[in-house]
Design a protein around this motif. Structure first.
Motif, PDB file in Angstrom:
ATOM      1  N   ALA A 218      -8.361  -6.881   4.950  1.00 52.30           N
ATOM      2  CA  ALA A 218      -9.692  -7.348   5.332  1.00 52.30           C
ATOM      3  C   ALA A 218     -10.599  -6.220   5.803  1.00 52.30           C
ATOM      4  CB  ALA A 218      -9.583  -8.404   6.428  1.00 52.30           C
ATOM      5  N   GLU A 219     -10.139  -4.980   5.747  1.00 43.77           N
ATOM      6  CA  GLU A 219     -11.021  -3.869   6.101  1.00 43.77           C
ATOM      7  C   GLU A 219     -11.246  -3.053   4.837  1.00 43.77           C
ATOM      8  OE1 GLU A 219     -12.429  -2.844   9.348  1.00 43.77           O
ATOM      9  OE2 GLU A 219     -13.586  -1.864   7.772  1.00 43.77           O
ATOM     10  N   PHE A 220     -12.520  -2.867   4.480  1.00 42.46           N
ATOM     11  CA  PHE A 220     -12.835  -2.171   3.242  1.00 42.46           C
ATOM     12  C   PHE A 220     -12.132  -0.811   3.202  1.00 42.46           C
ATOM     13  CE2 PHE A 220     -15.846   0.804   1.116  1.00 42.46           C
ATOM     14  CZ  PHE A 220     -15.488   0.426  -0.172  1.00 42.46           C
ATOM     15  N   CYS A 221     -11.334  -0.583   2.159  1.00 42.18           N
ATOM     16  CA  CYS A 221     -10.480   0.611   2.171  1.00 42.18           C
ATOM     17  C   CYS A 221     -10.595   1.454   0.908  1.00 42.18           C
ATOM     18  CB  CYS A 221      -9.028   0.203   2.411  1.00 42.18           C
ATOM     19  SG  CYS A 221      -8.356  -0.838   1.114  1.00 42.18           S
ATOM     20  N   GLY A 222     -11.557   1.154   0.037  1.00 39.87           N
ATOM     21  CA  GLY A 222     -11.748   2.025  -1.109  1.00 39.87           C
ATOM     22  C   GLY A 222     -11.823   1.279  -2.424  1.00 39.87           C
ATOM     23  N   VAL A 223     -11.675   2.035  -3.513  1.00 41.40           N
ATOM     24  CA  VAL A 223     -11.945   1.539  -4.869  1.00 41.40           C
ATOM     25  C   VAL A 223     -11.322   0.169  -5.123  1.00 41.40           C
ATOM     26  CG1 VAL A 223     -11.712   2.037  -7.329  1.00 41.40           C
ATOM     27  CG2 VAL A 223     -12.030   3.895  -5.694  1.00 41.40           C
ATOM     28  N   ASN A 224     -10.050   0.033  -4.815  1.00 35.89           N
ATOM     29  CA  ASN A 224      -9.330  -1.153  -5.228  1.00 35.89           C
ATOM     30  C   ASN A 224      -9.052  -2.123  -4.069  1.00 35.89           C
ATOM     31  OD1 ASN A 224      -8.463  -2.498  -7.405  1.00 35.89           O
ATOM     32  ND2 ASN A 224      -6.640  -1.269  -7.775  1.00 35.89           N
ATOM     33  N   HIS A 225      -9.898  -2.050  -3.057  1.00 34.25           N
ATOM     34  CA  HIS A 225      -9.726  -2.871  -1.857  1.00 34.25           C
ATOM     35  C   HIS A 225      -9.538  -4.350  -2.195  1.00 34.25           C
ATOM     36  CE1 HIS A 225     -10.614  -4.874   1.896  1.00 34.25           C
ATOM     37  NE2 HIS A 225     -11.759  -5.322   1.442  1.00 34.25           N
ATOM     38  N   THR A 226     -10.327  -4.835  -3.141  1.00 38.48           N
ATOM     39  CA  THR A 226     -10.291  -6.264  -3.504  1.00 38.48           C
ATOM     40  C   THR A 226      -8.886  -6.733  -3.866  1.00 38.48           C
ATOM     41  OG1 THR A 226     -12.501  -5.978  -4.379  1.00 38.48           O
ATOM     42  CG2 THR A 226     -11.341  -7.979  -5.027  1.00 38.48           C
ATOM     43  N   ASN A 227      -8.145  -5.856  -4.545  1.00 37.46           N
ATOM     44  CA  ASN A 227      -6.849  -6.286  -5.070  1.00 37.46           C
ATOM     45  C   ASN A 227      -5.682  -5.970  -4.148  1.00 37.46           C
ATOM     46  OD1 ASN A 227      -8.160  -7.195  -7.373  1.00 37.46           O
ATOM     47  ND2 ASN A 227      -8.209  -5.101  -8.171  1.00 37.46           N
ATOM     48  N   MET A 228      -6.003  -5.553  -2.916  1.00 35.73           N
ATOM     49  CA  MET A 228      -4.928  -5.215  -1.986  1.00 35.73           C
ATOM     50  C   MET A 228      -4.469  -6.489  -1.257  1.00 35.73           C
ATOM     51  SD  MET A 228      -4.866  -2.202   0.785  1.00 35.73           S
ATOM     52  CE  MET A 228      -3.620  -2.136   2.055  1.00 35.73           C
ATOM     53  N   THR A 229      -3.835  -7.375  -2.004  1.00 34.61           N
ATOM     54  CA  THR A 229      -3.388  -8.640  -1.428  1.00 34.61           C
ATOM     55  C   THR A 229      -1.864  -8.664  -1.366  1.00 34.61           C
ATOM     56  OG1 THR A 229      -3.371  -9.634  -3.597  1.00 34.61           O
ATOM     57  CG2 THR A 229      -5.358  -9.905  -2.311  1.00 34.61           C
ATOM     58  N   PHE A 230      -1.318  -9.587  -0.623  1.00 33.38           N
ATOM     59  CA  PHE A 230       0.131  -9.759  -0.582  1.00 33.38           C
ATOM     60  C   PHE A 230       0.444 -11.234  -0.366  1.00 33.38           C
ATOM     61  CE2 PHE A 230       0.484 -10.351   4.023  1.00 33.38           C
ATOM     62  CZ  PHE A 230      -0.677  -9.755   4.480  1.00 33.38           C
ATOM     63  N   GLU A 231       1.697 -11.570  -0.664  1.00 32.49           N
ATOM     64  CA  GLU A 231       2.100 -12.955  -0.536  1.00 32.49           C
ATOM     65  C   GLU A 231       2.995 -13.080   0.691  1.00 32.49           C
ATOM     66  OE1 GLU A 231       3.814 -15.847  -3.903  1.00 32.49           O
ATOM     67  OE2 GLU A 231       5.244 -14.405  -3.142  1.00 32.49           O
ATOM     68  N   THR A 232       2.750 -14.094   1.511  1.00 34.55           N
ATOM     69  CA  THR A 232       3.607 -14.312   2.672  1.00 34.55           C
ATOM     70  C   THR A 232       4.384 -15.607   2.466  1.00 34.55           C
ATOM     71  OG1 THR A 232       1.848 -13.375   3.984  1.00 34.55           O
ATOM     72  CG2 THR A 232       3.645 -14.410   5.168  1.00 34.55           C
ATOM     73  N   LYS A 233       5.705 -15.486   2.510  1.00 40.66           N
ATOM     74  CA  LYS A 233       6.531 -16.682   2.329  1.00 40.66           C
ATOM     75  C   LYS A 233       7.242 -16.960   3.625  1.00 40.66           C
ATOM     76  CE  LYS A 233       7.987 -17.409  -2.410  1.00 40.66           C
ATOM     77  NZ  LYS A 233       8.880 -16.880  -3.426  1.00 40.66           N
ATOM     78  N   VAL A 234       7.016 -18.141   4.180  1.00 40.64           N
ATOM     79  CA  VAL A 234       7.773 -18.548   5.351  1.00 40.64           C
ATOM     80  C   VAL A 234       8.891 -19.464   4.857  1.00 40.64           C
ATOM     81  CG1 VAL A 234       7.690 -19.701   7.571  1.00 40.64           C
ATOM     82  CG2 VAL A 234       5.724 -18.382   6.774  1.00 40.64           C
ATOM     83  N   ILE A 235      10.156 -19.092   5.140  1.00 42.50           N
ATOM     84  CA  ILE A 235      11.304 -19.889   4.693  1.00 42.50           C
ATOM     85  C   ILE A 235      12.173 -20.249   5.893  1.00 42.50           C
ATOM     86  CG2 ILE A 235      11.311 -18.971   2.349  1.00 42.50           C
ATOM     87  CD1 ILE A 235      13.325 -16.915   3.179  1.00 42.50           C
ATOM     88  N   THR A 236      13.120 -21.117   5.688  1.00 44.84           N
ATOM     89  CA  THR A 236      13.971 -21.526   6.814  1.00 44.84           C
ATOM     90  C   THR A 236      14.835 -20.351   7.253  1.00 44.84           C
ATOM     91  OG1 THR A 236      15.672 -22.258   5.329  1.00 44.84           O
ATOM     92  CG2 THR A 236      14.071 -23.909   6.035  1.00 44.84           C
TER      93      THR A 236
END
Lengths: 246, 638
Positions: A218-236
């Motif tokens: 969520a902090e602008f970090c450069g050319v490809n900032h938009t695609n800097m995502t990750f998946e969070t999985k909460v499991i038992t």
């Protein structure tokens, strides 16, 4: 005949209702309950959601008072053929009124300040040097770099752009950046926390529901900032214990 | 497109090629038009003028010009974001980053600032009974430095290296390690030079207001727009040097290998502190003058004196003062710790109190009045609900843990546009429609003005209201796209449609300007039935106003004199007036500063030395050729 007319009328009313709800309530309500930041899955996020709704409610009082006075004064005192040459009586001010709204607005802010201070003091993340070590919790090292996230678990296992968490377990994230400033954000689980180069910041929360949540930088970090995502999985916890040993 | 350029391959994106082609076509047309209309003497007159009204008019002219540029940036942003996973023209990745960086910087530094300073220039001297600003020459220097800075900044786009680190230029992204292109050097020099000009203006305004008020006009009866100018000028005087210093440090980091904002000893957080110690007062620097304008407009068109004048002045001062104690609310997510977050949450909430007082005072000014819905008044009336909506989201943002969610999302984008457009832009439009007769002698067409207002305000709310929800739905700022399944499509589509509606409203302003200058006759001194001194002088204001200096004994003295069917009484002890002179030196100075900036940006050492020496030589030249005609006349006389 009458029935048909009533039916038509009902249809028209129904259509009008739909139109009005579409125009007015569509935006907040249709997606309101599902808006991600208002759909907490941890106590930390719940506190934040509470504050959002609480401050929103208080502010709606302010907004409705101002809107009411605004509409009333503008409609009541508009220039007409009757009064267009009138010179209104001068009013320099009104001490009582002025003191009243100053006091009331202060009071409203005090009401907002109490839970704000309580939650802020409890939930503001700190630098690793100043925060107390929580030994019973699960510690995960989070490293952000242009433009990916890597997560290192206690037994040394790592994952890229995917964070796996056990449900109902205290999580302590150790956030570090390799290059510029990034920000860790999973709306349902925690608010944002900036990830700084050369510093280690502690972010703590406990997920209370299983699920998969999109995380973003969520902090602008450069050319490809938009695609800097990750998946969070909460499991038992059982599944987590298996996964971490895989 | 790829070009062979002296043997090396240069890739130039098509948007830049189109901009060059457009410029090459338009420039001769404009030059031809000026020649055909025989306007060159007029251009020359404005280049050598030191008159406050002419300089103010130029500020506004270029402010509007850059408003169009920043607006086009905004429309390009909205087009790229209209639908999910869009690939509009070239505006993805770095191109998109350049778009929002220039949009923000241009709108704050080269639109909001010059438009407000322009109105101050035109109005403040007339409103307080001064014959010009205290230092007319310095005023010209200020304007030409603003223009030089703006041109440096805008040149970057044509050179295919627009700044790309956001208008906040957070380190270490803005250091040469991560953004090695010339873009952020353009940012540094563009803002540095225009910022210096702004500091000079602040000094000029403070001295003018303290030393050149009409006899009898105590500070306690000074009109509110002049009061807001005075307080804003003090804010500038404190805040802008901080920005200057931050920019110098960043320049040293980028060009001379220092490590203020990165590395072992430095820290990127220092930049954030410096930037926001400037940046938050800056928000009030562009809001307070607008508050001043609304106070004048609402009072005039309700035909009533302002309600609670002392509270209005006090709240201006309080907002200004407290504006320096809230900067870290931009940094709640940095990790400054619980104590810092609590402190800044509380101070931020407190600042809502004086702002609320102002809102109620404006409302009660209208109560019992006779409200006429002229164009300036419509903009002022549009301001109240709009700004209050921005204000309440501001209070919501001040609750630090809630801000952990809001921060750096479209919720903040919505909030900041509600307050900045709600106050500054609506204020500037109100001011331009209101004081247009004092600038040009003509009154803008009311019907077109109302069209402008309604389309602008409807488009505005349509653009920015949905952004609150997009932000809560998880859309961060400064991203060039989003996925279909994220539930962001509807919000963004509505925003985009609203943005184009808002943009189209500017066509009505353009049409209005054209029609007004083609057809309308000049109006008299006082077309709006005004209350303050500027309405006693002719329209447009003469170069030597107040030949008979009025004596001012109360607030809105002119209004009360009109009610009694009397003229304002004449003062006999007038202060020596500042004398306008004609000089080309400010233009030369800023031209040299422009060249020096370019030489630094591209590290051309020989040009640095030449332009540096030339800039320095202006100082002795000015000192030796300075003519104080007033003193000379008096010496002769004696």
């Amino acid at each position: 005949m009458l029935d048909v007319r009533i039916e038509k009328l009902e249809k028209a009313v129904c259509f009008m209702k739909k139109l009005v709800s579409l125009l007015l309530i569509f935006l907040p309500l249709l997606s309101g309950c599902q808006l991600r930041a208002l759909n907490p899955n941890s106590e930390r996020a719940s506190d934040q959601t509470f504050l959002i709704w609480f401050s929103f409610g208080l502010m709606m009082i302010v907004l409705s008072v101002v809107f009411f006075l605004f509409v009333r004064f503008v409609s009541k005192y508009k220039q007409t053929e009757m009064n267009k040459n009138d010179i209104p009586r001068d009013v320099k001010g009104n001490k009582k009124l002025e003191i009243t709204w100053t006091t009331l607005s202060m009071l409203l802010l005090v009401i907002l300040a109490v839970p704000t201070v309580a939650i802020t003091m409890e939930s503001s993340p700190e630098l690793a040097e100043t925060s107390l070590e929580n030994t019973s919790a699960l510690h995960i090292n989070v490293t952000a770099r242009q433009y990916s996230w890597s997560f290192q678990y206690q037994n040394g296992k790592t994952s890229e752009n995917q964070l796996i968490l056990p449900k109902d377990k205290e999580i302590v994230l150790h956030l570090k950046s390799d290059d510029v400033i990034h920000s860790f954000w999973v709306p349902e689980l925690s608010g944002k926390q900036d990830v700084l180069p050369g510093k280690e910041i502690i972010l703590e929360f406990k997920a209370d529901q299983v699920g998969t949540f999109l995380g973003k930088c969520a902090e602008f970090c450069g050319v490809n900032h938009t695609n800097m995502t990750f998946e969070t999985k909460v499991i038992t916890q059982n599944k987590y214990a298996e996964w971490v040993l895989e | 497109m790829i070009f062979d350029f002296w043997g090396s391959h240069v890739t130039v994106p098509s948007d830049i090629i189109s901009a060059w082609i457009l410029t090459i076509i338009l420039a001769p047309i404009v030059l031809f038009w000026i020649s055909k209309k025989k306007k060159w003497p007029l251009v020359r007159e404005y280049m050598i003028t030191t008159n406050h009204r002419k300089i103010g008019t130029m500020y506004i002219l270029f402010g509007v010009l850059f408003f169009i540029r920043g607006g086009i940036d905004a429309l390009l942003i909205r087009t790229q974001l209209a639908v999910p996973e869009n690939d509009f023209w070239v505006f993805q990745n770095d191109k998109y980053n350049e778009l929002f960086s220039t949009h923000g910087t241009v709108m704050i530094f080269f639109v909001a600032m010059p438009l407000l300073i322009g109105l101050m220039n035109v109005v403040v001297p007339l409103q307080i009974g001064a014959r010009d600003l205290a230092f007319p020459y310095l005023n010209a220097v200020s304007f030409w430095m603003f223009l030089a800075g703006a041109l440096v900044f805008n040149l970057s786009f044509f050179m295919n290296s627009a700044p790309n680190a956001g208008w906040t230029a957070y380190a270490p992204l803005s250091t040469d390690t991560y953004t090695p292109s010339a873009g952020n050097d353009y940012y540094i020099f563009g803002i540095q030079i225009s910022g210096l000009g702004t500091i000079f203006t602040a000094i000029n305004m403070i001295v003018t207001i303290f030393r050149h008020r009409a006899p009898g006009m105590k500070l306690t009866i000074m009109p509110l727009f002049s009061w807001s100018t005075l307080i804003t000028s003090f804010l500038i005087l404190v805040a802008f040097p901080v920005l200057s210093i931050a920019l110098f440090l960043l320049m040293f980091d980028r060009m001379f290998g220092t490590g203020f904002f990165h590395g072992g000893v430095g820290s990127p957080i220092y930049w954030q502190h410096l930037f926001w110690i400037f940046g938050h007062p800056e928000v009030y620097i562009i809001a307070l003058p607008a508050f001043g304008i609304f106070s004048e407009v609402i009072s005039t068109f309700s035909r009533k004196r302002i309600f609670g004048y002392p509270a209005m002045v006090l709240s201006l001062a309080l907002i200004g003062f407290m504006g320096f104690m809230v900067w870290s609310h931009h940094m709640f997510t940095v990790g400054l710790g619980p104590l810092a977050n609590t402190f800044f949450a509380i101070t931020t909430m407190l600042i809502a109190v004086p702002t609320g007082i102002k809102i109620f005072n404006w409302l009660f000014t209208m109560k019992g009045g006779v409200i006429s819905f002229t164009t300036p008044m419509l903009f002022a009336l549009g301001f109240i609900p709009t700004f209050v909506m921005g204000g309440v989201t501001g209070v919501m943002l001040s609750a630090a843990p809630a801000d952990f969610q809001f921060h750096d999302t479209y919720f903040v984008v919505a909030h900041l546009h509600y307050v900045i457009i709600g106050a500054t832009i609506l204020g500037v439009f109100a001011g331009i429609y209101y004081w247009y007769p004092k600038m040009t002698g003509k009154q803008l067409n009311e019907k077109l003005g109302k069209w402008h207002f309604w389309i602008f305000i409807i488009g505005f709310h349509m653009t920015f209201l949905p952004m609150h929800f997009a932000g809560l739905q998880g859309m961060p700022r400064r991203v060039y796209t989003y996925q279909l399944g994220e539930g962001l499509f509807e919000f963004n589509l509505i925003s985009t449609i609203g943005a184009f509606l808002m943009g189209s409203s500017m066509l009505f302003l353009a049409l209005n300007l054209y029609k007004t200058h083609k057809h309308s006759p000049n109006v008299g001194n006082d077309p709006w039935d005004g209350r303050t001194l500027e309405w006693t002088v002719s329209s447009p204001s003469p170069e030597q106003p107040f030949k008979k200096m009025p004596y001012v004994s109360e607030l809105d003295a002119y209004w009360y004199a009109k009610l009694e069917n009397e003229d304002l009484s004449e003062a006999n002890d007038t202060r020596p007036a500042p004398v306008s002179i004609k000089t080309i030196q400010p233009v030369i100075l800023s031209g040299l500063l422009f060249a020096m900036s370019i030489s630094f940006i591209y590290q051309w050492v020989w040009l640095m030395i030449i332009t540096g020496l030339a800039v320095l030589s202006i100082f002795p030249i000015r000192s030796l050729t300075s003519r104080n005609e007033y003193v000379e006349k008096r010496v002769k006389h004696e």
